[in-house]
Design a protein around this motif. Structure first.
Motif, mmCIF file in Angstrom:
data_model
loop_
_atom_site.group_PDB
_atom_site.id
_atom_site.type_symbol
_atom_site.label_atom_id
_atom_site.label_comp_id
_atom_site.label_asym_id
_atom_site.label_seq_id
_atom_site.Cartn_x
_atom_site.Cartn_y
_atom_site.Cartn_z
ATOM 1 N N PHE A 493 0.837 -1.201 0.000
ATOM 2 C CA PHE A 493 0.000 0.000 0.000
ATOM 3 C C PHE A 493 0.872 1.252 0.000
ATOM 4 C CE2 PHE A 493 -2.048 3.411 2.412
ATOM 5 C CZ PHE A 493 -3.178 3.625 1.639
ATOM 6 N N SER A 494 1.945 1.226 0.800
ATOM 7 C CA SER A 494 2.838 2.394 0.887
ATOM 8 C C SER A 494 3.566 2.640 -0.422
ATOM 9 C CB SER A 494 3.861 2.184 2.013
ATOM 10 O OG SER A 494 3.214 1.929 3.238
ATOM 11 N N LEU A 495 3.930 1.561 -1.117
ATOM 12 C CA LEU A 495 4.715 1.683 -2.348
ATOM 13 C C LEU A 495 3.854 1.862 -3.593
ATOM 14 C CD1 LEU A 495 7.310 -1.164 -1.653
ATOM 15 C CD2 LEU A 495 7.800 1.296 -1.665
ATOM 16 N N ALA A 508 12.253 -3.430 -3.599
ATOM 17 C CA ALA A 508 11.013 -2.806 -3.118
ATOM 18 C C ALA A 508 10.929 -2.874 -1.600
ATOM 19 C CB ALA A 508 9.807 -3.498 -3.754
ATOM 20 N N ALA A 509 11.365 -3.998 -1.018
ATOM 21 C CA ALA A 509 11.343 -4.132 0.443
ATOM 22 C C ALA A 509 12.239 -3.085 1.087
ATOM 23 C CB ALA A 509 11.792 -5.532 0.840
ATOM 24 N N LYS A 510 13.425 -2.853 0.496
ATOM 25 C CA LYS A 510 14.321 -1.827 1.043
ATOM 26 C C LYS A 510 13.706 -0.439 0.900
ATOM 27 C CE LYS A 510 18.903 -3.948 0.770
ATOM 28 N NZ LYS A 510 20.285 -3.765 0.289
ATOM 29 N N SER A 511 13.048 -0.186 -0.237
ATOM 30 C CA SER A 511 12.396 1.113 -0.445
ATOM 31 C C SER A 511 11.305 1.327 0.601
ATOM 32 C CB SER A 511 11.791 1.177 -1.846
ATOM 33 O OG SER A 511 12.796 1.127 -2.836
ATOM 34 N N PHE A 512 10.544 0.269 0.893
ATOM 35 C CA PHE A 512 9.498 0.386 1.913
ATOM 36 C C PHE A 512 10.096 0.732 3.261
ATOM 37 C CE2 PHE A 512 7.436 -2.083 5.390
ATOM 38 C CZ PHE A 512 6.354 -1.231 5.598
ATOM 39 N N LEU A 513 11.148 0.040 3.641
ATOM 40 C CA LEU A 513 11.768 0.312 4.935
ATOM 41 C C LEU A 513 12.340 1.720 4.983
ATOM 42 C CD1 LEU A 513 13.593 -3.099 5.578
ATOM 43 C CD2 LEU A 513 11.454 -2.294 6.584
ATOM 44 N N ASP A 514 12.766 2.212 3.853
ATOM 45 C CA ASP A 514 13.332 3.558 3.801
ATOM 46 C C ASP A 514 12.262 4.617 4.043
ATOM 47 O OD1 ASP A 514 15.506 5.342 3.419
ATOM 48 O OD2 ASP A 514 14.763 5.753 1.392
ATOM 49 N N ILE A 515 11.031 4.362 3.531
ATOM 50 C CA ILE A 515 9.986 5.382 3.681
ATOM 51 C C ILE A 515 9.141 5.202 4.935
ATOM 52 C CG2 ILE A 515 9.858 5.712 1.182
ATOM 53 C CD1 ILE A 515 7.251 4.136 1.203
ATOM 54 N N LYS A 577 21.933 0.056 3.556
ATOM 55 C CA LYS A 577 22.974 0.119 2.538
ATOM 56 C C LYS A 577 23.756 -1.194 2.437
ATOM 57 C CE LYS A 577 23.564 5.104 3.160
ATOM 58 N NZ LYS A 577 24.513 6.180 3.560
ATOM 59 N N SER A 578 23.569 -2.053 3.428
ATOM 60 C CA SER A 578 24.280 -3.328 3.454
ATOM 61 C C SER A 578 23.378 -4.451 2.930
ATOM 62 C CB SER A 578 24.743 -3.664 4.872
ATOM 63 O OG SER A 578 25.551 -2.624 5.383
ATOM 64 N N LYS A 579 23.978 -5.597 2.671
ATOM 65 C CA LYS A 579 23.245 -6.764 2.247
ATOM 66 C C LYS A 579 22.402 -7.281 3.406
ATOM 67 C CE LYS A 579 22.194 -10.460 -0.205
ATOM 68 N NZ LYS A 579 21.283 -10.377 -1.373
ATOM 69 N N ILE A 580 21.119 -7.538 3.158
ATOM 70 C CA ILE A 580 20.212 -8.020 4.206
ATOM 71 C C ILE A 580 19.911 -9.496 3.967
ATOM 72 C CG2 ILE A 580 17.946 -7.774 5.279
ATOM 73 C CD1 ILE A 580 17.924 -4.866 4.380
ATOM 74 N N ASP A 581 20.107 -10.314 4.991
ATOM 75 C CA ASP A 581 19.709 -11.722 4.912
ATOM 76 C C ASP A 581 18.285 -11.815 5.444
ATOM 77 O OD1 ASP A 581 19.378 -14.432 4.944
ATOM 78 O OD2 ASP A 581 21.361 -14.884 5.733
#
Length: 592
Positions: A493-495, A508-515, A577-581
């Protein structure tokens, strides 16, 4: 503490409990001025770990123990631990010892020779020859059964001189006539007992030896068990068929029965002080306790204590619990108190004054049955819910919630508590109406969750399976639950301004966490979610096709709060900015 007097378990001690260890001389003087019955009641009012210490301050300790009910003495011994309870065991009478043996020597209808031997060894350590004292009581078959389990007996005559089976066994003779061979390794206590018996009561010794030789084993055990059941039935341990009747449901609206009084229990020639140990476990916060505090009829209070003991014993039989296991005994007592507390609260409609009146005119068992009746209704509700949505729930409930649902459909519904910041799980029986209301609310939340997922998020069972197969879930598949689906819907919904639980690409998951997170003021702080974005999602959910009630709105709000809390805990400190597992996170469905 009131004016220096210790109040404990519906009674008052005439001195603070800590005086027993801190001022024993003062306590000893006070006890010396009391009657035997008053001293016994003081012992019953003491905390479990101080009962024996108080007894030993009395100059008439033997008489005081004799005035205590066998049930209370046994419970005292089990709480203290058999080895630490030798002082009180040394003071017991033969009836009290027999009651202990009746509970300790049997599991169901099976005689336990090892337990019996352990108790004979224990009694051998007492100041007085307690085993010899017990051996001189009635019921002969029990003594024969014990000896047949521990020894073989032969004698030099034409009928019993074969000595078959005695090879390699330790030999002993107390009189030169009967040859005794031990089947056991620890022989000291039994040798001492046989020598005392031969020296003090030779006719009894001879009869016992002959019986060990000639009595058929199976018939002797059966006869001993018959007499044991006759004795324990008088103490509230009926046969299993009768005990199971305690689980006959009772509607709280129909609780009206003639009750017992204290005079109805015990021997008319020797009135018994009621055991107090079940009542002592009743927490001050319990509705049952509040009603009990108002009782003024001493005889009815005594009767209730007897009824509680009898009821707990009956439940132990019905639940097939071993009464010799102190943890299981205490668990049964808490279960009984909990069911009674629930039944009484429901029948009195939460009114302590009405509850007091009900206690005055109703048996404890009907309150237990009324509590059980309500819990069985809860169990049926949970079973119906599971039957209707079983496979669907597997992808919505957390591991803890699944365990809770499983506990509800147990033979006797149980409740799971999270303790120590949700690190450990405590499984217990229901103990209050508040527990039932909490589970009712939980079932309502789960029912809303199912409706919401199906009607608002378009998640069918097949769709849930597809999402799990196409997502990079953690190694534990049970990590997919409603919060994961809901948070993914928040992200989409946010994206993309859409209501969907479709897994997110990693970018997209990183973009969501950013916003979704507000900027941090200080680096060491955790991130917090953007309230406006969350509120916008909340409002969008309320526009979905569901018949929204005030309860539904409140549940939705609580779920969204959980999503926010989970986001902040799981992702608030991640460096984007780092790799997320993603396997080590919980809350978002990520595409492979």
């Amino acid at each position: 503490m009131t004016n220096g007097i210790e109040k404990h378990a519906f009674g008052k001690l005439p001195f603070p409990v800590d005086w027993i260890s801190r001022k024993p001389g003062e306590v000893e003087k006070m006890l010396a001025q009391m009657s035997i019955e008053d001293q016994a009641r003081c012992v019953l009012q003491c905390p479990a770990d101080q009962k024996q210490n108080l007894l030993l301050l009395s100059d008439k300790a033997k008489e005081v123990v004799d005035a205590l009910p066998a049930e209370e003495v046994y419970h005292m011994v089990k709480v203290l631990g058999e080895g630490d309870a030798l002082p009180v065991l040394s003071l017991t009478n033969s009836d009290q010892i027999q009651f202990i043996f009746d509970l300790e020597w049997w599991i169901g209808d099976k005689f336990q020779p090892k337990r019996a031997l352990d108790w004979m060894v224990l009694l051998d350590k007492c100041d007085q020859p307690k085993a010899l004292e017990w051996f001189m009581t009635e019921e002969f078959d029990q003594k024969v059964m014990l000896m047949q389990a521990l020894i073989k007996v032969y004698k030099q005559d034409e009928m019993t001189d074969s000595y078959e089976g005695a090879e390699g066994l330790e030999h002993f003779s107390a009189d030169g006539v009967y040859d005794i061979f031990f089947k056991i390794q620890e022989t000291g206590a039994i040798k001492k007992l046989l020598l005392l018996l031969r020296s003090n009561f030779p006719s009894v010794f001879n009869s016992l030896m002959e019986a060990v030789i000639w009595y058929p084993l199976t018939a002797t055990v059966e006869q001993a068990y018959h007499w044991r059941m006759t004795r324990v039935a008088e103490k509230g341990f009926p046969e299993i068929e009768e005990a199971l009747q305690v689980y006959s449901p009772m509607d709280p609206e129909f609780i009206k029965l003639k009750v017992s009084h204290g005079d109805d229990f015990g021997d008319e020639e020797k009135p018994q002080i009621p055991p107090r140990y079940p009542l002592a476990e009743a927490d001050a916060s319990m509705f049952f306790r509040q009603c009990m505090d108002q009782l003024e009829d001493k005889k009815r209070l005594d009767a209730i204590q007897w009824e509680l003991v009898s009821l707990a014993n009956k439940v132990m039989v019905a639940d097939r619990e071993d009464p010799a296991d102190i943890e299981r005994r205490e668990k049964v007592i808490h279960k009984v108190l909990g069911y009674i507390n629930i039944g009484l609260d429901l029948a009195a409609e939460g009114d302590p004054v009405k509850g007091k009146k009900l206690l005055e005119r109703s048996w404890m068992q009907v309150f237990f049955q009324a509590g059980y009746h309500r819990l069985i209704g809860l169990k049926w509700q949970a079973e119906s819910f599971l039957k209707d949505h079983g496979k669907y729930l597997d992808s919505l409930l957390t591991a803890f919630e699944k365990e809770q649902l499983t506990a509800l459909i147990h033979r006797f519904p149980q409740i799971h508590d999270l303790t120590e910041a949700e690190k450990t799980i405590q499984v217990r029986d229901f103990k209050a109406v508040a527990d039932i209301l909490a589970i009712d609310a939980l079932l309502n939340r789960w029912a809303f969750m199912v409706r919401f997922c199906k009607q608002c998020l378009d998640l069918t069972e097949d769709e849930m399976h597809r999402l799990s197969m196409e997502s990079d879930l953690p190694e534990d598949p049970s990590s997919m639950d409603f919060i994961t689906c809901m948070t993914t819907a928040l992200a989409r919904f946010s994206l993309f301004s859409e209501v969907s639980c479709e897994p997110l690409p990693e970018a997209a998951a990183k973009s969501f966490l950013d916003i979704i997170f507000l900027p941090k003021v200080f680096n060491e702080e955790g991130k917090v979610c953007h309230e406006d974005i969350v509120a916008s999602f909340h409002n969008r959910m309320l526009e979905t096709p569901l018949a929204w009630t005030e309860e539904n709105r409140a549940i939705l709000e609580s779920f969204i709060r959980r999503c926010v809390q989970n986001l902040e805990q799981q992702f608030g400190r991640i460096d984007l900015k780092s790799k997320i597992d993603w396997r080590y996170t919980h809350g978002l469905l990520i595409k492979f």
